[in-house]
Write a protein that holds these residues in place. Structure first.
Motif, PDB file in Angstrom:
ATOM      1  N   SER A  57       0.683  -1.538   0.690  1.00 48.90           N
ATOM      2  CA  SER A  57       0.220  -0.234   0.540  1.00 48.90           C
ATOM      3  C   SER A  57       0.936   1.295   0.235  1.00 48.90           C
ATOM      4  CB  SER A  57      -0.733  -0.177   0.849  1.00 48.90           C
ATOM      5  OG  SER A  57      -0.122   0.450   2.320  1.00 48.90           O
ATOM      6  N   ASN A  58       0.373   2.544  -0.561  1.00 54.29           N
ATOM      7  CA  ASN A  58       0.979   3.620  -0.861  1.00 54.29           C
ATOM      8  C   ASN A  58       1.166   3.945   0.879  1.00 54.29           C
ATOM      9  OD1 ASN A  58       0.476   3.614  -3.417  1.00 54.29           O
ATOM     10  ND2 ASN A  58      -0.988   5.205  -3.131  1.00 54.29           N
ATOM     11  N   GLN A  59      -0.184   3.583   2.060  1.00 53.87           N
ATOM     12  CA  GLN A  59       0.642   3.947   3.550  1.00 53.87           C
ATOM     13  C   GLN A  59       1.987   3.567   4.206  1.00 53.87           C
ATOM     14  OE1 GLN A  59      -2.964   3.122   5.994  1.00 53.87           O
ATOM     15  NE2 GLN A  59      -1.230   4.146   7.741  1.00 53.87           N
ATOM     16  N   ALA A  60       2.150   2.058   3.452  1.00 59.55           N
ATOM     17  CA  ALA A  60       3.067   1.157   3.719  1.00 59.55           C
ATOM     18  C   ALA A  60       4.562   1.651   3.060  1.00 59.55           C
ATOM     19  CB  ALA A  60       2.885  -0.064   3.346  1.00 59.55           C
ATOM     20  N   LYS A  61       4.231   2.276   2.502  1.00 57.82           N
ATOM     21  CA  LYS A  61       5.440   3.105   1.659  1.00 57.82           C
ATOM     22  C   LYS A  61       5.950   4.163   2.165  1.00 57.82           C
ATOM     23  CE  LYS A  61       4.248   1.832  -3.299  1.00 57.82           C
ATOM     24  NZ  LYS A  61       2.903   0.082  -2.747  1.00 57.82           N
ATOM     25  N   THR A  62       5.029   5.031   2.601  1.00 59.32           N
ATOM     26  CA  THR A  62       5.112   6.319   3.229  1.00 59.32           C
ATOM     27  C   THR A  62       6.171   5.383   5.158  1.00 59.32           C
ATOM     28  OG1 THR A  62       3.936   7.003   2.091  1.00 59.32           O
ATOM     29  CG2 THR A  62       4.491   7.781   4.389  1.00 59.32           C
ATOM     30  N   GLU A  63       4.800   4.373   5.527  1.00 59.27           N
ATOM     31  CA  GLU A  63       5.650   4.171   6.723  1.00 59.27           C
ATOM     32  C   GLU A  63       7.003   3.427   7.487  1.00 59.27           C
ATOM     33  OE1 GLU A  63       1.948   2.886   9.079  1.00 59.27           O
ATOM     34  OE2 GLU A  63       0.761   4.144   8.897  1.00 59.27           O
ATOM     35  N   LEU A  64       6.962   2.508   6.388  1.00 55.90           N
ATOM     36  CA  LEU A  64       7.974   1.807   6.231  1.00 55.90           C
ATOM     37  C   LEU A  64       9.406   2.196   5.809  1.00 55.90           C
ATOM     38  CD1 LEU A  64       6.053  -1.949   5.917  1.00 55.90           C
ATOM     39  CD2 LEU A  64       6.975  -0.430   8.204  1.00 55.90           C
ATOM     40  N   LEU A  65       8.990   2.516   4.658  1.00 60.96           N
ATOM     41  CA  LEU A  65      10.508   3.280   3.832  1.00 60.96           C
ATOM     42  C   LEU A  65      10.354   5.295   4.115  1.00 60.96           C
ATOM     43  CD1 LEU A  65       9.810   0.771   1.020  1.00 60.96           C
ATOM     44  CD2 LEU A  65      11.530   0.550   2.487  1.00 60.96           C
ATOM     45  N   VAL A  67       9.081   6.973   2.195  1.00 63.25           N
ATOM     46  CA  VAL A  67       8.551   7.175   1.123  1.00 63.25           C
ATOM     47  C   VAL A  67       8.052   8.184   1.443  1.00 63.25           C
ATOM     48  CG1 VAL A  67       7.893   7.068  -1.099  1.00 63.25           C
ATOM     49  CG2 VAL A  67       9.289   5.476  -0.412  1.00 63.25           C
ATOM     50  N   ASP A  68       7.846   9.876   0.282  1.00 69.73           N
ATOM     51  CA  ASP A  68       7.230  10.883   1.135  1.00 69.73           C
ATOM     52  C   ASP A  68       5.923  11.170   0.145  1.00 69.73           C
ATOM     53  OD1 ASP A  68       6.237  13.523   0.640  1.00 69.73           O
ATOM     54  OD2 ASP A  68       7.682  14.427  -0.499  1.00 69.73           O
ATOM     55  N   ALA A  69       4.944  11.132   0.869  1.00 72.83           N
ATOM     56  CA  ALA A  69       3.206  11.043   0.665  1.00 72.83           C
ATOM     57  C   ALA A  69       2.887  11.643  -0.767  1.00 72.83           C
ATOM     58  CB  ALA A  69       2.618  11.131   1.319  1.00 72.83           C
ATOM     59  N   GLY A  70       3.727  12.559  -0.234  1.00 73.25           N
ATOM     60  CA  GLY A  70       3.329  13.764  -1.915  1.00 73.25           C
ATOM     61  C   GLY A  70       4.581  13.489  -3.302  1.00 73.25           C
ATOM     62  N   GLY A  76       2.321   9.102  -8.569  1.00 74.27           N
ATOM     63  CA  GLY A  76       1.995   7.994  -8.711  1.00 74.27           C
ATOM     64  C   GLY A  76       2.516   6.361  -7.846  1.00 74.27           C
ATOM     65  N   ALA A  77       2.476   6.065  -7.355  1.00 73.24           N
ATOM     66  CA  ALA A  77       2.859   4.927  -6.727  1.00 73.24           C
ATOM     67  C   ALA A  77       3.938   3.823  -8.028  1.00 73.24           C
ATOM     68  CB  ALA A  77       2.178   3.647  -6.452  1.00 73.24           C
ATOM     69  N   VAL A  78       3.505   4.037  -9.002  1.00 71.40           N
ATOM     70  CA  VAL A  78       4.358   3.039 -10.905  1.00 71.40           C
ATOM     71  C   VAL A  78       4.471   4.317 -11.435  1.00 71.40           C
ATOM     72  CG1 VAL A  78       4.371   1.832 -12.035  1.00 71.40           C
ATOM     73  CG2 VAL A  78       2.432   1.408 -10.588  1.00 71.40           C
ATOM     74  N   SER A  79       5.935   4.526 -10.391  1.00 72.74           N
ATOM     75  CA  SER A  79       6.895   6.108 -11.447  1.00 72.74           C
ATOM     76  C   SER A  79       8.510   5.242 -10.994  1.00 72.74           C
ATOM     77  CB  SER A  79       6.313   6.865 -10.263  1.00 72.74           C
ATOM     78  OG  SER A  79       6.915   7.024  -9.185  1.00 72.74           O
ATOM     79  N   ARG A  80       9.590   6.127 -11.197  1.00 74.07           N
ATOM     80  CA  ARG A  80      10.997   5.909 -11.271  1.00 74.07           C
ATOM     81  C   ARG A  80      11.053   7.173 -10.096  1.00 74.07           C
ATOM     82  NH1 ARG A  80      15.150   6.723 -13.794  1.00 74.07           N
ATOM     83  NH2 ARG A  80      14.143   6.464 -15.998  1.00 74.07           N
ATOM     84  N   GLU A  81      10.126   8.063  -9.010  1.00 74.41           N
ATOM     85  CA  GLU A  81      10.438   8.777  -8.409  1.00 74.41           C
ATOM     86  C   GLU A  81      10.675   7.884  -7.365  1.00 74.41           C
ATOM     87  OE1 GLU A  81      10.112  11.005 -11.662  1.00 74.41           O
ATOM     88  OE2 GLU A  81       8.690   9.552 -11.138  1.00 74.41           O
ATOM     89  N   VAL A  82       9.077   7.140  -7.245  1.00 78.42           N
ATOM     90  CA  VAL A  82       8.547   6.127  -6.102  1.00 78.42           C
ATOM     91  C   VAL A  82       9.538   4.749  -5.679  1.00 78.42           C
ATOM     92  CG1 VAL A  82       7.003   4.683  -4.899  1.00 78.42           C
ATOM     93  CG2 VAL A  82       6.623   6.694  -5.893  1.00 78.42           C
ATOM     94  N   ALA A  83       9.835   4.345  -7.266  1.00 76.68           N
ATOM     95  CA  ALA A  83      10.984   3.283  -6.947  1.00 76.68           C
ATOM     96  C   ALA A  83      12.206   3.721  -6.223  1.00 76.68           C
ATOM     97  CB  ALA A  83      10.940   2.281  -8.329  1.00 76.68           C
ATOM     98  N   CYS A  84      12.436   4.542  -7.006  1.00 80.53           N
ATOM     99  CA  CYS A  84      14.069   5.315  -6.553  1.00 80.53           C
ATOM    100  C   CYS A  84      14.058   5.621  -4.906  1.00 80.53           C
ATOM    101  CB  CYS A  84      14.499   6.835  -7.211  1.00 80.53           C
ATOM    102  SG  CYS A  84      15.400   5.716  -8.840  1.00 80.53           S
ATOM    103  N   ALA A  85      12.944   6.241  -4.117  1.00 78.97           N
ATOM    104  CA  ALA A  85      12.890   6.669  -2.498  1.00 78.97           C
ATOM    105  C   ALA A  85      12.836   5.395  -2.592  1.00 78.97           C
ATOM    106  CB  ALA A  85      10.949   7.494  -3.062  1.00 78.97           C
ATOM    107  N   MET A  86      12.304   4.158  -2.667  1.00 78.13           N
ATOM    108  CA  MET A  86      11.608   3.192  -1.985  1.00 78.13           C
ATOM    109  C   MET A  86      13.475   2.439  -1.031  1.00 78.13           C
ATOM    110  SD  MET A  86       8.250   1.910  -4.263  1.00 78.13           S
ATOM    111  CE  MET A  86       8.462  -0.808  -2.989  1.00 78.13           C
ATOM    112  N   ALA A  87      13.886   2.499  -3.441  1.00 80.14           N
ATOM    113  CA  ALA A  87      14.907   1.742  -2.609  1.00 80.14           C
ATOM    114  C   ALA A  87      16.175   2.186  -1.729  1.00 80.14           C
ATOM    115  CB  ALA A  87      16.211   1.713  -4.197  1.00 80.14           C
ATOM    116  N   GLU A  88      16.159   3.788  -1.636  1.00 75.02           N
ATOM    117  CA  GLU A  88      16.698   4.380  -0.590  1.00 75.02           C
ATOM    118  C   GLU A  88      16.099   4.080   0.668  1.00 75.02           C
ATOM    119  OE1 GLU A  88      16.744   8.290  -2.802  1.00 75.02           O
ATOM    120  OE2 GLU A  88      17.969   7.698  -4.258  1.00 75.02           O
ATOM    121  N   GLY A  89      14.980   4.183   0.554  1.00 73.50           N
ATOM    122  CA  GLY A  89      14.465   3.354   1.944  1.00 73.50           C
ATOM    123  C   GLY A  89      14.970   2.704   2.916  1.00 73.50           C
TER     124      GLY A  89
END
Length: 163
Positions: A57-65, A67-70, A76-89
């Motif tokens: 979930s988007n909430q899990a991405k934010t809480e556990l990793l 990832v900035d909700a903004g 979108g959750a399916v994006s380069r930016e979010v994937a990079c933020a997840m890896a860095e998180g």
């Protein structure tokens, strides 16, 4: 999904990580933990596998990793930016030196304009460097898309660990 289909890929990754004394963290959305499962199916993986985050979930991405909700709202959750933020998180929330993150649309539903089923962003993070992401456009049913994503992740990880 039969994890034995990834048996040939994991030993090369394990060898490359062990050679560097590195540990791995995974951050998974569309694969739901399958990358971590493929890694830990190998005996002795505790030598190099640190932890996995299943952030469906988007909430899990934010809480556990972290990832900035903004970021999710803007790209979108399916994006380069979010994937990079997840890896860095995953790196920020673990002692691992290498991470992989995947976020995508495995189907059969979930497609949006510009992001058809099979759209997956895969990012590799390395401690001390910005994460790098690539777009995968995969085909097949849900199981096939998830299996292709796991295979691509294992391949990219092995390349990153050996570089």
């Amino acid at each position: 999904m039969d994890l034995t289909s990834f048996e040939a890929q994991v030993p090369a990754l394990a060898d490359a990580l062990r050679a560097r004394g590195w540990r791995l963290a995974t951050a998974e959305s569309c694969t739901g933990g399958l990358i971590a499962a493929a890694c830990t199916a190998m005996a002795g993986s505790s030598d190099w596998f640190e932890r996995g985050f299943v952030t469906y979930s988007n909430q899990a991405k934010t809480e556990l990793l972290g990832v900035d909700a903004g970021l999710i709202v803007r790209h979108g959750a399916v994006s380069r930016e979010v994937a990079c933020a997840m890896a860095e998180g995953a790196l920020a929330h673990s002692p691992a030196e290498l991470s992989v993150a995947v976020t995508g649309i495995a189907g059969p539903g979930g497609a949006v304009p510009g992001k058809p089923v099979g759209t997956v962003w895969l990012a590799i993070g390395r401690r001390g460097a910005a994460a790098q992401a690539e777009l995968l456009q995969l085909s097949g049913d849900r199981a096939a898309i998830r299996a292709q994503t796991v295979s691509a992740a294992l391949q990219r990880l092995q390349q990153a660990a050996a570089a």
